[in-house]
Design a protein around this motif. Structure first.
Motif, PDB file in Angstrom:
ATOM      1  N   PRO A  83      -8.896 -54.324 -55.354  1.00 57.41           N
ATOM      2  CA  PRO A  83      -9.108 -54.939 -56.672  1.00 57.41           C
ATOM      3  C   PRO A  83      -9.814 -56.292 -56.611  1.00 57.41           C
ATOM      4  N   ASP A  84      -9.461 -57.134 -55.645  1.00 56.99           N
ATOM      5  CA  ASP A  84     -10.097 -58.454 -55.564  1.00 56.99           C
ATOM      6  C   ASP A  84     -11.584 -58.336 -55.257  1.00 56.99           C
ATOM      7  N   ILE A  85     -11.945 -57.392 -54.407  1.00 55.33           N
ATOM      8  CA  ILE A  85     -13.368 -57.199 -54.104  1.00 55.33           C
ATOM      9  C   ILE A  85     -14.107 -56.706 -55.346  1.00 55.33           C
ATOM     10  N   MET A  86     -13.501 -55.773 -56.053  1.00 54.76           N
ATOM     11  CA  MET A  86     -14.125 -55.216 -57.253  1.00 54.76           C
ATOM     12  C   MET A  86     -14.355 -56.302 -58.312  1.00 54.76           C
ATOM     13  N   HIS A  87     -13.321 -57.084 -58.591  1.00 53.38           N
ATOM     14  CA  HIS A  87     -13.444 -58.139 -59.608  1.00 53.38           C
ATOM     15  C   HIS A  87     -14.394 -59.239 -59.147  1.00 53.38           C
ATOM     16  N   ALA A  88     -14.326 -59.600 -57.869  1.00 50.75           N
ATOM     17  CA  ALA A  88     -15.202 -60.647 -57.352  1.00 50.75           C
ATOM     18  C   ALA A  88     -16.662 -60.235 -57.458  1.00 50.75           C
ATOM     19  N   GLN A  89     -16.972 -58.982 -57.125  1.00 53.17           N
ATOM     20  CA  GLN A  89     -18.352 -58.491 -57.230  1.00 53.17           C
ATOM     21  C   GLN A  89     -18.855 -58.549 -58.664  1.00 53.17           C
ATOM     22  N   ARG A  90     -18.021 -58.065 -59.587  1.00 53.61           N
ATOM     23  CA  ARG A  90     -18.440 -58.033 -60.987  1.00 53.61           C
ATOM     24  C   ARG A  90     -18.674 -59.443 -61.533  1.00 53.61           C
ATOM     25  N   LEU A  91     -17.760 -60.353 -61.198  1.00 49.79           N
ATOM     26  CA  LEU A  91     -17.898 -61.720 -61.692  1.00 49.79           C
ATOM     27  C   LEU A  91     -19.087 -62.439 -61.066  1.00 49.79           C
ATOM     28  N   ALA A  92     -19.292 -62.227 -59.777  1.00 47.61           N
ATOM     29  CA  ALA A  92     -20.427 -62.862 -59.109  1.00 47.61           C
ATOM     30  C   ALA A  92     -21.731 -62.426 -59.756  1.00 47.61           C
ATOM     31  N   ASP A  93     -21.848 -61.146 -60.079  1.00 46.13           N
ATOM     32  CA  ASP A  93     -23.056 -60.653 -60.754  1.00 46.13           C
ATOM     33  C   ASP A  93     -23.194 -61.269 -62.140  1.00 46.13           C
ATOM     34  N   GLU A  94     -22.082 -61.330 -62.857  1.00 45.85           N
ATOM     35  CA  GLU A  94     -22.109 -61.819 -64.239  1.00 45.85           C
ATOM     36  C   GLU A  94     -22.398 -63.318 -64.317  1.00 45.85           C
ATOM     37  N   LEU A  95     -21.872 -64.079 -63.348  1.00 44.72           N
ATOM     38  CA  LEU A  95     -22.018 -65.534 -63.390  1.00 44.72           C
ATOM     39  C   LEU A  95     -23.140 -66.052 -62.495  1.00 44.72           C
ATOM     40  N   GLY A  96     -23.783 -65.160 -61.774  1.00 45.97           N
ATOM     41  CA  GLY A  96     -24.878 -65.581 -60.904  1.00 45.97           C
ATOM     42  C   GLY A  96     -24.416 -66.354 -59.683  1.00 45.97           C
TER      43      GLY A  96
END
Length: 725
Positions: free
Chosen positions: A292-305
């Motif tokens: 879960p942490d990898i999934m959320h981290a990936q999504r947020l990194a993409d969204e926030l640049g």
């Protein structure tokens, strides 16, 4: 970060100093330094350090350097000698204030100390210690240091305890940044320095003096309206982040949760303003299902640049990492190891990129009521205060040694002392509600512009979000161990700490002891206070005389202390009993069965603070129904020894409690609010058997005394130990 160590009035002190530095060498790869009373030497490693034949040989100070600002070798020698592990963020401002110049924060620290001591040169020891404390109150940052001048050595660490320091004074005086640096040089009775103490060691007289420092307060509570509080909150947090930005590329431990995301977002803002460069790092199990942490981290990194690097490790690699992590943190506590493993994997990825500074979101949950147990709190800010008071015992040492093993300096903005001081006074309704925790941080995140789904998302703890707890479970099963703790003990066989248990004969103290034993803590003795006051505010009284039989059933020594049970005065009797346990059995901490009583817990913690012991309350804020069901499920047998509540009667006392009884208690809770675990004084209990009992107690004769319709007690007149089936 750096590593410091020292040995005073000890034979072979120089050899011990070198060995200690070698053990801690990853804390500082830039330079090794050692000084004696009349000698100073530096080298890239300890193999090239040796003392002149004419040097005094029983007292030495050592340092390994992780240079961040200028290159200033340590120990630094001016009038006295300093070995420091420090990050002082306002050192230039302090230099301007006092008209001092220095190449870095450590050099400024020794100049400030010597300036202050010169002003009080003829003062008493107490005034000198107060002077040092007053100076430390001006420092914004974190530190652990030793200052040695003539026959005095002064040792201190930052008030929260972010920088570690351990010591022993059983033979001379010795200290080090890591416990293992003393243990592996043959020392015992090693204590973690309480951050709220300054130590003054007299080399000539071989004596140690302690000075108590003032901690934070939760009063006066902030009375400003929420909008103003949020403005202050973000201003302080932005400052805490910005002053910690290094003059080189750095990393952020990033889970995709609220705490680390806010830090990353603020760093991104500073990146635009100041041109700083950073990368986020996350780690998790390489499994069929993405952690879960990898999934959320990936999504947020993409969204926030955000620049993100992910470290995935396989199940086989987890075991290899555990072989390094468990001895590193010197603990087999499963949640602690799970968090350490997550951080260790991320730090390895950062180290491979040449990162030497990492930001962490540690401290936000403790400060802002972020744990599930806070939902059951009866006094949020007192619990947040207690969490910050004890965070050095639970989190900061683990985090420090994991980062420093990878030659990475960890920086924790949420534990900035000005931010902590402010947040402890924020009213509870701005921290937690029935639906959400960390309210002020979530609201601030939305105000900053973070997506609402990010700001409001409930995150799993690091060991679960990374799936490393699951990995430890799989490895435990695969290796044929009964528990995860048993599996981890193969990597670090020593007990975590030696403990004494405040033992009442009831279910809570028994269960608390069992939990600590299951987590590889060694219970050295039981401590029972026998009160002559049946209405004691502090101590359980029904059938307390049978605690000796319970101790015999478990094969654990028992210390008994009598008290008249006078309010507050009875605390002195408890302190005497705990001191006896410390002196006779070498305990390093005390276990309590406290569930919700701040009155009991705070008084126990205050006493233990005074005598240098840690306190463990593993049942604190446990769900009461959950506790009762767990007791039965793992094999405890107990009776109610007294009852005093509407809804209960004499039929409840003297018989073994079963599942059907818990069902009745739950219904009484729903109907009239009765506490399912008796936390409101509705009943007292007596344990007959449990997982750690080698024999069980069989009651042969008892008398039930009914005082009124809802009040009764049982007097056990005859009981024996019998073999278990």
């Amino acid at each position: 970060m750096c590593g410091i160590t020292g040995f005073f009035n000890i034979d072979n002190a120089f050899e011990f100093t070198l060995k200690s530095l070698d053990i801690m060498k990853d804390r500082g790869l830039d330079c090794m330094g050692v000084c004696g009373q009349d000698w100073l030497g530096f080298s890239k490693d300890t193999s090239n350090l040796s003392t002149p034949k004419s040097a005094h040989t029983d007292s030495f100070l050592g340092h390994c350097l992780h240079s961040m600002i200028s290159f200033v070798r340590q120990p630094i020698v001016i009038d006295g000698k300093l070995a420091a592990n420090c990050e002082i963020y306002n050192w230039r401002e302090l230099g301007n204030k006092y008209g001092l110049t220095a190449a870095n924060d450590a050099e400024m620290l020794i100049k400030l100390i010597e300036l202050k001591l010169q002003e009080n040169d003829d003062s008493s020891e107490d005034i000198i210690l107060q002077t040092i404390d007053d100076l430390l109150a001006e420092i914004i940052g974190v530190y652990a240091f030793a200052y040695w001048k003539n026959e005095k050595v002064y040792v201190a660490r930052d008030i929260i305890g972010i920088k570690p320091l351990w010591y022993t004074n059983s033979e001379g005086f010795a200290f080090a940044s890591e416990k293992k640096a003393l243990a592996k040089t043959g020392f015992a009775d090693i204590k973690e320095l309480n951050p709220r103490e300054i130590l003054a060691y007299d080399v000539q007289n071989n004596s140690l003096k302690r000075f108590n420092r003032k901690f934070f307060s939760i009063i006066p509570e902030n009375t400003r309206y929420f909008g103003q509080i949020k403005n202050d909150f973000i201003e302080l947090l932005e400052n805490a982040v910005s002053i910690r930005i290094p003059e080189e590329k750095f990393g952020i431990l990033f889970s995709g949760g609220l705490d680390s995301t806010v830090i990353a977002y603020l760093c991104k803002k500073l990146k635009k303003e100041q041109g700083i460069d950073f990368t986020c790092y996350t780690a998790g199990l390489d499994d069929v299902q993405l952690a879960p942490d990898i999934m959320h981290a990936q999504r947020l990194a993409d969204e926030l640049g955000l620049d993100l690097k992910i470290k995935k490790i396989t199940l086989d690699e987890v075991e290899k990492y555990l072989k390094a992590v468990v001895p590193l943190v010197e603990d087999t506590n499963v949640p602690k190891v799970g968090v350490a493993l997550t951080m260790y994997a991320a730090c390895i990825a950062a180290r491979e990129d040449g990162i030497r500074v990492m930001f962490s979101g540690s401290g936000a949950d403790e400060l802002l009521a972020g744990y599930d147990r806070h939902k059951r709190s009866t006094d949020i800010n007192r619990d947040c205060y207690a969490d910050i008071l004890k965070i050095y015992e639970k989190n900061t040492y683990r985090d420090d040694v994991v980062a420093m093993n990878n030659n990475i300096e960890l920086r924790v903005p949420y534990l900035d002392k000005r931010f902590v001081d402010y947040c402890l006074k924020i009213p509870a309704q701005y921290k937690i509600s029935e639906e959400r925790n960390k309210l002020v941080l979530r609201e601030t995140a939305i105000d900053l512009g973070l997506p609402e789904q990010v700001a409001l998302r409930k995150k799993q703890a690091a060991q679960y979000g990374s799936r490393f707890d699951k990995a430890i479970g799989k490895l435990t099963k695969k290796a044929g161990f009964r528990t995860k703790t048993d599996y981890l003990k193969q990597f670090y066989s020593q007990p975590n700490l030696k403990l004494g248990v405040l033992f009442s004969s009831g279910k809570d103290s028994n269960y608390a002891m069992h939990i600590m034993q299951e987590q590889n803590y060694s219970v050295e003795c039981l401590i029972t206070i026998k009160s002559k006051n049946p209405d004691s505010y502090m101590f359980h009284t029904p059938n307390i005389g049978l605690a000796q039989m319970q101790a015999e059933a478990m094969g654990i020594p028992l210390i008994e202390e009598m008290t008249l049970g006078e309010k507050e005065k009875e605390l002195g009797d408890m302190k005497n009993a705990i001191l006896r346990a410390r002196d006779e059995f070498g305990i390093e901490g005390v276990v309590t069965g406290a569930l919700y009583s701040n009155y009991q817990r705070e008084r126990i913690e205050r006493i233990c603070d005074e005598i240098g012991l840690k306190v463990f309350s593993p049942l604190w804020h446990i769900d009461q129904e959950k506790e009762m069901r767990q007791l039965l499920s793992i094999g405890f047998e107990f009776i109610f020894s007294s009852i005093a509540a509407y809804g209960l009667n004499k039929s409840w006392v003297g018989r073994r409690i079963e599942e059907k009884d818990i069902e009745k208690l739950v219904k009484l809770n729903e109907k009239i609010g009765l506490n399912v675990a008796g936390e409101g004084g509705e009943f007292e209990s007596f344990v007959l058997d449990g997982p750690m009992y080698h024999k069980r107690i069989e009651i042969r004769e008892m008398e039930v005394i009914e005082l009124d319709e809802y009040t009764a007690k049982v007097i056990i007149k005859d009981a024996v130990l019998v073999d278990k089936d």
